[in-house]
Design an enzyme around this catalytic site. Sequence first.
Site, mmCIF file in Angstrom:
data_model
loop_
_atom_site.group_PDB
_atom_site.id
_atom_site.type_symbol
_atom_site.label_atom_id
_atom_site.label_comp_id
_atom_site.label_asym_id
_atom_site.label_seq_id
_atom_site.Cartn_x
_atom_site.Cartn_y
_atom_site.Cartn_z
ATOM 1 C CG HIS A 19 20.266 78.597 3.686
ATOM 2 N ND1 HIS A 19 19.595 78.152 4.796
ATOM 3 C CD2 HIS A 19 21.521 78.870 4.089
ATOM 4 C CE1 HIS A 19 20.417 78.147 5.839
ATOM 5 N NE2 HIS A 19 21.595 78.587 5.434
ATOM 6 C CE LYS A 43 27.007 73.568 14.634
ATOM 7 N NZ LYS A 43 26.557 74.368 13.476
ATOM 8 N NE ARG A 92 23.917 85.647 7.865
ATOM 9 C CZ ARG A 92 23.848 84.738 8.801
ATOM 10 N NH1 ARG A 92 22.695 84.170 9.076
ATOM 11 N NH2 ARG A 92 24.902 84.392 9.503
ATOM 12 C CB SER A 130 19.609 77.925 10.412
ATOM 13 O OG SER A 130 19.659 77.862 9.018
HETATM 14 O O1 PNS Z 1 26.146 76.647 7.793
HETATM 15 P P1 PNS Z 1 27.429 76.679 8.558
HETATM 16 O O2 PNS Z 1 27.262 75.877 9.838
HETATM 17 O O3 PNS Z 1 27.928 78.074 8.798
HETATM 18 O O4 PNS Z 1 28.525 75.923 7.662
HETATM 19 C C1 PNS Z 1 29.830 75.743 8.122
HETATM 20 C C2 PNS Z 1 30.638 74.813 7.192
HETATM 21 C C3 PNS Z 1 29.898 73.513 6.964
HETATM 22 C C4 PNS Z 1 30.852 75.501 5.872
HETATM 23 C C5 PNS Z 1 32.021 74.565 7.885
HETATM 24 O O5 PNS Z 1 31.813 74.168 9.190
HETATM 25 C C6 PNS Z 1 32.850 73.512 7.159
HETATM 26 O O6 PNS Z 1 33.335 73.738 6.072
HETATM 27 N N1 PNS Z 1 32.988 72.318 7.803
HETATM 28 C C7 PNS Z 1 33.692 71.194 7.238
HETATM 29 C C8 PNS Z 1 35.002 70.922 7.974
HETATM 30 C C9 PNS Z 1 36.107 71.792 7.431
HETATM 31 O O7 PNS Z 1 36.431 71.775 6.263
HETATM 32 N N2 PNS Z 1 36.660 72.613 8.340
HETATM 33 C C10 PNS Z 1 37.656 73.573 7.986
HETATM 34 C C11 PNS Z 1 37.010 74.792 7.321
HETATM 35 S S1 PNS Z 1 38.003 76.144 7.500
#
Ligand code: PNS
Length: 177
Positions: A19, A43, A92, A130
């Site tokens: 990150h 979560k 990645r 993570s």
């Molecule tokens: O670190 P992560 O868990 O891979 O991040 C995922 C994240 C936070 C980017 C994704 O879950 C997100 O954007 N959540 C917010 C809700 C949302 O906008 N959902 C539609 C996205 S397509």
Amino acid sequence: MKKVIAIYPGSFDPPTNGHLDLIDRGSKIFDELVVAILRNAEKVPLFSVAERRNMLETLTADFNNVRVDTFDGLTVDYANKLNASAVLRGIRALSDYEYELQMALMNRKLQPDLETVFMMPAEQYSYLSSRLVREVARLGGCVKGLVPEIVEQRLKEKWDPAIKLQHARKSKAGKRT
Ligand code: PNS
């Protein structure tokens, strides 16, 4: 000239060197980069949002165009609120691509003006996540070099009650002096 603001959304539970590598790269191409921690009620995280925010603020203190925030709801709505024109995400390996592509295209459907920018972290972090860091730390493995030192310390405190107690005592004693 218009300032280009980007958000870097994620769970960051916990923040890893991958990150930070991405934050470093992103800070060089955007005028302002907002590291945005998702407040996800679905979560159960290892670190609370406040703990993650605190770690990320400490870790990004030396970047003068990076700040840390939290959000809930849709990423596109949060980006709109900040007038951000880009979403930064890391890729990645090929295995990340499908999920990231789906998210990027869904975000584009919801907000056509918002661009997703993918960056690759340094190759030594290409296997790092993570989730794996949490698992290795929980089972007593060494996460040195995978996460910043303060994160390593916080992980130890989570899993080692003796260290947790020692720190609580120290900070209590500090408050008294
Ligand atoms: O670190 P992560 O868990 O891979 O991040 C995922 C994240 C936070 C980017 C994704 O879950 C997100 O954007 N959540 C917010 C809700 C949302 O906008 N959902 C539609 C996205 S397509």
